[in-house]
Design a protein around this motif. Structure first.
Motif, short mmCIF file in Angstrom:
data_model
loop_
_atom_site.label_atom_id
_atom_site.label_comp_id
_atom_site.label_asym_id
_atom_site.label_seq_id
_atom_site.Cartn_x
_atom_site.Cartn_y
_atom_site.Cartn_z
N MET A 1 27.56 39.27 39.10
CA MET A 1 26.83 39.79 40.28
C MET A 1 26.95 41.21 40.60
SD MET A 1 27.91 38.96 44.41
CE MET A 1 27.49 37.21 44.09
N PRO A 2 25.92 42.00 40.54
CA PRO A 2 26.17 43.53 40.44
C PRO A 2 26.79 43.76 42.00
CG PRO A 2 23.67 42.81 40.34
CD PRO A 2 24.30 41.67 40.46
N GLN A 3 27.60 44.95 41.91
CA GLN A 3 28.21 45.45 43.06
C GLN A 3 27.47 45.41 44.13
OE1 GLN A 3 30.99 48.81 42.41
NE2 GLN A 3 31.82 48.22 44.18
N SER A 4 26.39 45.98 44.36
CA SER A 4 25.48 46.10 45.14
C SER A 4 25.00 44.72 45.97
CB SER A 4 24.22 47.05 44.93
OG SER A 4 23.44 46.08 43.89
N PRO A 22 34.83 31.04 41.09
CA PRO A 22 34.86 32.25 40.03
C PRO A 22 33.89 33.22 40.38
CG PRO A 22 34.68 30.14 38.96
CD PRO A 22 34.58 29.88 40.29
N LEU A 23 34.02 34.51 40.18
CA LEU A 23 32.74 35.36 40.39
C LEU A 23 33.08 36.62 39.32
CD1 LEU A 23 30.43 36.19 42.01
CD2 LEU A 23 31.80 37.22 43.51
N VAL A 24 32.09 37.14 38.79
CA VAL A 24 32.19 38.27 37.87
C VAL A 24 31.47 39.30 38.50
CG1 VAL A 24 31.44 39.27 35.64
CG2 VAL A 24 32.54 37.04 35.64
N ILE A 25 32.05 40.43 39.08
CA ILE A 25 31.37 41.39 39.41
C ILE A 25 31.15 42.62 38.39
CG2 ILE A 25 31.36 43.09 41.46
CD1 ILE A 25 33.62 41.03 42.62
N TYR A 26 30.10 43.19 38.43
CA TYR A 26 29.65 44.13 37.48
C TYR A 26 29.09 45.41 38.26
CZ TYR A 26 25.61 41.76 37.01
OH TYR A 26 24.23 41.14 37.45
#
Length: 126
Positions: A1-4, A22-26
């Protein structure tokens, strides 16, 4: 998920404590520039240049107890990892024959080097 998107969904404080999935933040955009310099410093070519020529690392065996330790020069470790087996670990390689640089980075030299890494913002990390 994008930071915005993270901020849009959860507000400026980010994820609630103990978020259950779990979550991937990019970063937003096409390129992460926050640690671009650090990425460059950690390449096989540049990493040895960040430490003294005789800098040693302590490796841990990959057996279930991680009871084996081996101390060798960083340059030797990088050479072994990248040139033996083409940088790959064979499926038939025994745990006591496989060595990893994992967690033994508590020296002043590592601390100085790791200060060049910029941590992502975290509002609940206190």
């Amino acid at each position: 998920m994008p930071q915005s998107e993270l901020i849009r969904r959860f507000g400026p404080l980010g994820l609630p404590n103990l978020y259950p999935y779990p979550l991937v933040i990019y970063p937003d955009g096409d390129k992460n520039t926050r640690n671009e310099n650090f990425v460059n410093l950690t390449t096989q070519k540049h990493l040895p240049l960040q430490f003294a020529p005789n800098f040693n690392v302590t490796l841990t065996g990959s057996d279930s107890l991680s009871s084996h330790r081996r101390t060798i020069p960083l340059k030797q470790y990088l050479h072994e990892v990248m040139h033996n087996n083409g940088g790959q670990t064979s499926p038939d390689q025994l745990g006591n024959e496989t060595w990893y640089l994992f967690g033994e980075t508590h020296s002043a030299e590592w601390k100085k080097f790791l200060q060049q890494y910029t941590l992502p913002s975290c509002h609940s990390c206190t």
